[in-house]
Write a protein that holds these residues in place. Structure first.
Motif, PDB file in Angstrom:
ATOM      1  N   GLY A   1      50.319 -28.101 -32.851  1.00  0.00           N
ATOM      2  CA  GLY A   1      51.225 -27.640 -31.450  1.00  0.00           C
ATOM      3  C   GLY A   1      51.720 -26.198 -31.640  1.00  0.00           C
ATOM      4  N   ILE A   2      52.130 -25.526 -30.687  1.00  0.00           N
ATOM      5  CA  ILE A   2      52.846 -24.046 -30.715  1.00  0.00           C
ATOM      6  C   ILE A   2      53.974 -24.350 -29.788  1.00  0.00           C
ATOM      7  N   HIS A   3      55.019 -23.994 -30.269  1.00  0.00           N
ATOM      8  CA  HIS A   3      56.216 -23.873 -29.309  1.00  0.00           C
ATOM      9  C   HIS A   3      56.776 -22.526 -29.282  1.00  0.00           C
ATOM     10  N   VAL A   4      57.048 -21.968 -27.951  1.00  0.00           N
ATOM     11  CA  VAL A   4      57.678 -20.736 -27.893  1.00  0.00           C
ATOM     12  C   VAL A   4      59.158 -21.061 -27.090  1.00  0.00           C
ATOM     13  N   ASP A   5      60.021 -20.660 -27.973  1.00  0.00           N
ATOM     14  CA  ASP A   5      61.409 -21.093 -27.332  1.00  0.00           C
ATOM     15  C   ASP A   5      61.553 -22.641 -27.321  1.00  0.00           C
ATOM     16  N   GLY A   6      61.040 -23.224 -28.141  1.00  0.00           N
ATOM     17  CA  GLY A   6      61.167 -24.547 -28.124  1.00  0.00           C
ATOM     18  C   GLY A   6      60.169 -25.270 -26.907  1.00  0.00           C
ATOM     19  N   GLN A   7      59.483 -24.570 -26.453  1.00  0.00           N
ATOM     20  CA  GLN A   7      58.761 -25.226 -25.361  1.00  0.00           C
ATOM     21  C   GLN A   7      57.386 -25.369 -25.627  1.00  0.00           C
ATOM     22  N   ASP A   8      56.658 -26.562 -25.569  1.00  0.00           N
ATOM     23  CA  ASP A   8      55.163 -26.954 -26.102  1.00  0.00           C
ATOM     24  C   ASP A   8      54.333 -26.134 -24.973  1.00  0.00           C
ATOM     25  N   ILE A   9      53.657 -24.944 -25.628  1.00  0.00           N
ATOM     26  CA  ILE A   9      52.879 -24.210 -24.611  1.00  0.00           C
ATOM     27  C   ILE A   9      51.543 -24.949 -24.439  1.00  0.00           C
ATOM     28  N   TYR A  10      51.167 -26.050 -25.132  1.00  0.00           N
ATOM     29  CA  TYR A  10      49.915 -26.900 -25.091  1.00  0.00           C
ATOM     30  C   TYR A  10      50.209 -28.087 -24.269  1.00  0.00           C
ATOM     31  N   ALA A  11      51.446 -28.431 -23.896  1.00  0.00           N
ATOM     32  CA  ALA A  11      51.749 -29.633 -23.088  1.00  0.00           C
ATOM     33  C   ALA A  11      51.125 -29.617 -21.860  1.00  0.00           C
ATOM     34  N   GLU A  12      50.741 -30.835 -21.436  1.00  0.00           N
ATOM     35  CA  GLU A  12      49.707 -30.984 -20.426  1.00  0.00           C
ATOM     36  C   GLU A  12      50.111 -30.113 -19.285  1.00  0.00           C
ATOM     37  N   ASP A  13      51.595 -30.251 -19.096  1.00  0.00           N
ATOM     38  CA  ASP A  13      51.995 -29.694 -17.624  1.00  0.00           C
ATOM     39  C   ASP A  13      52.414 -28.231 -17.797  1.00  0.00           C
ATOM     40  N   THR A  14      51.946 -27.751 -19.009  1.00  0.00           N
ATOM     41  CA  THR A  14      52.150 -26.127 -19.041  1.00  0.00           C
ATOM     42  C   THR A  14      50.951 -25.340 -18.628  1.00  0.00           C
ATOM     43  N   ASP A  15      51.305 -24.096 -17.790  1.00  0.00           N
ATOM     44  CA  ASP A  15      50.265 -23.644 -17.204  1.00  0.00           C
ATOM     45  C   ASP A  15      49.817 -22.392 -18.288  1.00  0.00           C
ATOM     46  N   PRO A  16      48.598 -22.280 -18.581  1.00  0.00           N
ATOM     47  CA  PRO A  16      48.256 -21.088 -19.397  1.00  0.00           C
ATOM     48  C   PRO A  16      48.505 -19.688 -18.927  1.00  0.00           C
TER      49      PRO A  16
END
Lengths: 316, 298
Positions: B114-129
């Motif tokens: 995983g990679i988190h930016v500011d604590g947000q998972d950027i590879y989470a399912e609902d994260t838009d690239p």
């Protein structure tokens, strides 16, 4: 020519060939002959074009001695085979324009959309099917398209448009459009492929979606190539003969109503050429005048295309 | 584990990279208890929440045939320049491109971890690239301005992202931040291709800044430039860290030592060592790092 090293001076210690440096290889007769041969080949197309233009102009002169330019460009009727002859080019020109516009409306959007899909969206196996498929479409003889228009598209259209005649500009125009789709798609796709990947990468990295990248980076960058494909395809539509001869009718008529039977300039030339019109008559001479107009239109389109591509070109 | 005996490291032999020590032998920027040797001038980012957290990241190309990144974990502190160094093919560019999901544009890749930016998972399912890339911008190795005017290049990303403010001001500010304004202010509406390579690269930086990212990734941004242009770009980077978090890939160790606060050394897809730059270059913990920074291989 003389490939053998000339053994001059003393034999060297090693058996390295000692070439005579004054030997004329670069400027040998063979090299010059090749240059002239290639030049001659390049000239063939230019000379042919000049020849065609010359024949058209020379053969049109007798016609314009009988028919005033004012009538040619002022009259709206084209009735060379009637007793009451009228030579108003607009009747034929409007037929050509009508068919060309319809075909462009069909082909340009569909062709460009196909190009964008193949180049930017399709996964490799789709591309491997779509590209040859398109090129296959380009290989269909136009007479087959003509029959397709007459026996399939027109009856199909008649179910939507009651009262549509057997011969009409719409059917011919649509099928000419289908015919030139591969040209638009293939050339535009080449232009899109030529856009460096790095530009798309930059767009994605700036938070652009795929569609934004395609529309605002790839298409503008490929604009000159896309424009060239449009112009080539439209020129092809203007010159298309067989489909419109078969499907659009033989009724020169100044109209912009696509449901009517019309005659294009090319179809008129076919009609006269294939008919029993004796040489030297004014009807026979008229086909050269019509041909000259066709030639000029294509020439002007090419010039405009060049201007447009130079002006809007995005260099990368 | 960051104090394990350097002698354990069989130098240069790729086999040693597979030693499990690397799994946790990373220097996680967070100085836990015993901050290794000297916690020198550079305030160690212990108290600060990391901007980017990479956790046990694995990455494969060719549907899993090429294992490009293996168990990478690192924290990237905010408002610092973090350099990724290592020999060609070590995975530094791949790692960089994972941070804004640019690797997804390459077909047949697989990512785990995983990679988190500011604590947000950027590879989470609902994260838009696309949204990730607006937050994490990128500057590429070769200057790649759009074939448009200078102004349009800078405004492009902001326009696409629906910026409604004063575009002229945004363009000027971005160009100033990239230290390019004075050179181009009289030719904003001429083609970006009239600029020199170094100016083009700073234009690409300005273009990235105009989108207001938090993190700016730079993939060998000066490698295609001459020394003078390079030093301009480096100055720009140093200026930028006040406002941005910068991660830079470079194969040029002098460059890393000049501009970065933290340096991570990668070798064959693994993170060998990550430490404050002064330390990594003067007192590397690992023999392999020392061998690389002193030019014995790489």
């Amino acid at each position: 020519m003389s490939t053998e090293p000339s053994p001059t001076l003393d034999a060297p210690a090693d058996d390295r060939p000692q070439d005579d440096l004054t030997q004329q290889v670069y400027n040998s007769p063979k090299e010059r002959a090749i240059k002239y041969l290639l030049g001659a080949c390049a000239l063939v197309s230019v000379l042919t074009t000049i020849g065609i233009a010359a024949v058209l102009v020379i053969e049109s002169i007798p016609f314009f001695q009988n028919v005033a330019l004012a009538e040619f460009f002022g009259d709206t009727r084209w009735t060379p085979q009637f007793a009451n002859k009228h030579f108003g080019i607009w009747a034929l020109l409007s037929g050509t324009v009508l068919v060309t516009v319809i075909s462009a409306v069909v082909a340009l959007p569909i062709g460009l959309a196909s190009a964008i899909f193949i180049s930017e969206y399709a996964v490799p196996w789709m591309r491997q099917i779509l590209k040859p498929g398109l090129e296959l479409l380009a290989g269909v003889p136009t007479v087959v398209y003509g029959y397709f228009a007459l026996t399939f598209v027109t009856p199909l259209l008649q179910t939507f448009i009651p009262g549509l005649g057997v011969y009409n500009a719409l059917s011919g125009g649509i099928v000419v459009g289908i015919m030139i789709i591969p040209m638009v798609a293939s050339l535009s796709e080449d232009a899109l492929q030529a856009v460096p990947d790095s530009l798309g990468q930059a767009a994605y990295a700036l938070g652009a979606t795929k569609f934004e990248t395609v529309v605002r980076v790839d298409v503008p960058a490929a604009f000159s190539g896309i424009m060239a494909s449009f112009i080539l395809a439209v020129s092809r539509a203007i010159g298309e003969t067989m489909i419109v001869t078969l499907a659009a009718g033989a009724t020169p008529r100044m109209t912009l109503n696509p449901a009517e039977s019309i005659q294009t300039m090319t179809a008129f030339i076919v009609q006269v050429s294939k008919g029993d019109t004796p040489q030297g008559t004014i009807v026979y001479q008229s086909i050269f005048a019509v041909g000259l107009v066709l030639f000029l239109i294509t020439l002007v389109m090419n010039i405009i295309a060049n201007r447009i591509t130079l002006h809007y070109q995005e260099r990368y | 584990m960051s104090t394990d005996n350097p002698a354990d490291d069989a130098r240069l032999s790729p086999a040693s990279v597979d030693e499990p020590t690397f799994q946790n032998g990373r220097a996680d920027g967070a100085a836990d208890e015993d901050a290794p040797p000297v916690p020198n001038s550079k305030s160690s980012p212990s108290a600060v929440q990391p901007k980017v957290e990479i956790e046990d990241l694995d990455f494969w190309y060719d549907n899993g045939d090429t294992h490009a990144l293996q168990g990478i974990s690192m924290d990237i502190a905010p408002h610092q320049v973090t350099a990724l160094i290592g020999p060609s093919g070590c995975g530094k560019s791949t790692l960089l491109r994972c941070v804004n999901r640019m690797n997804e544009l390459i077909e047949n890749t697989v990512l785990e971890g995983g990679i988190h930016v500011d604590g947000q998972d950027i590879y989470a399912e609902d994260t838009d690239p696309v949204m990730v890339r607006r937050r994490v911008g990128m500057v590429f190795q070769e200057p790649n301005p759009f074939p448009k005017t200078i102004y349009k290049n800078v405004a492009w990303g902001a326009e696409v992202n629906g910026y409604t403010g004063d575009m002229d001001a945004l363009v000027e500010r971005s160009l100033r931040q990239a230290a390019l304004w004075d050179e181009v202010k009289d030719q904003l509406h001429s083609s970006a291709y009239n600029l020199s390579g170094g100016q083009q690269q700073r234009l690409c930086i300005a273009r990235t800044l105009a989108v207001h990212p938090d993190v700016v990734l730079m993939d060998e941004p000066a490698s295609a430039l001459d020394p003078i242009a390079t030093s301009k770009v480096e100055e720009t980077i140093t200026e930028l860290k006040q406002d941005y978090t910068i991660v830079i890939v470079t194969h040029n160790m002098q460059q890393a030592s000049r501009i970065s606060d933290e340096t991570a050394f990668l070798y064959m897809g693994r993170l060998v060592e990550m430490n404050p730059t002064d330390e990594l270059f003067t007192r590397p913990e690992k023999d392999r790092t020392e061998a690389y920074v002193t030019g014995r291989f790489g």
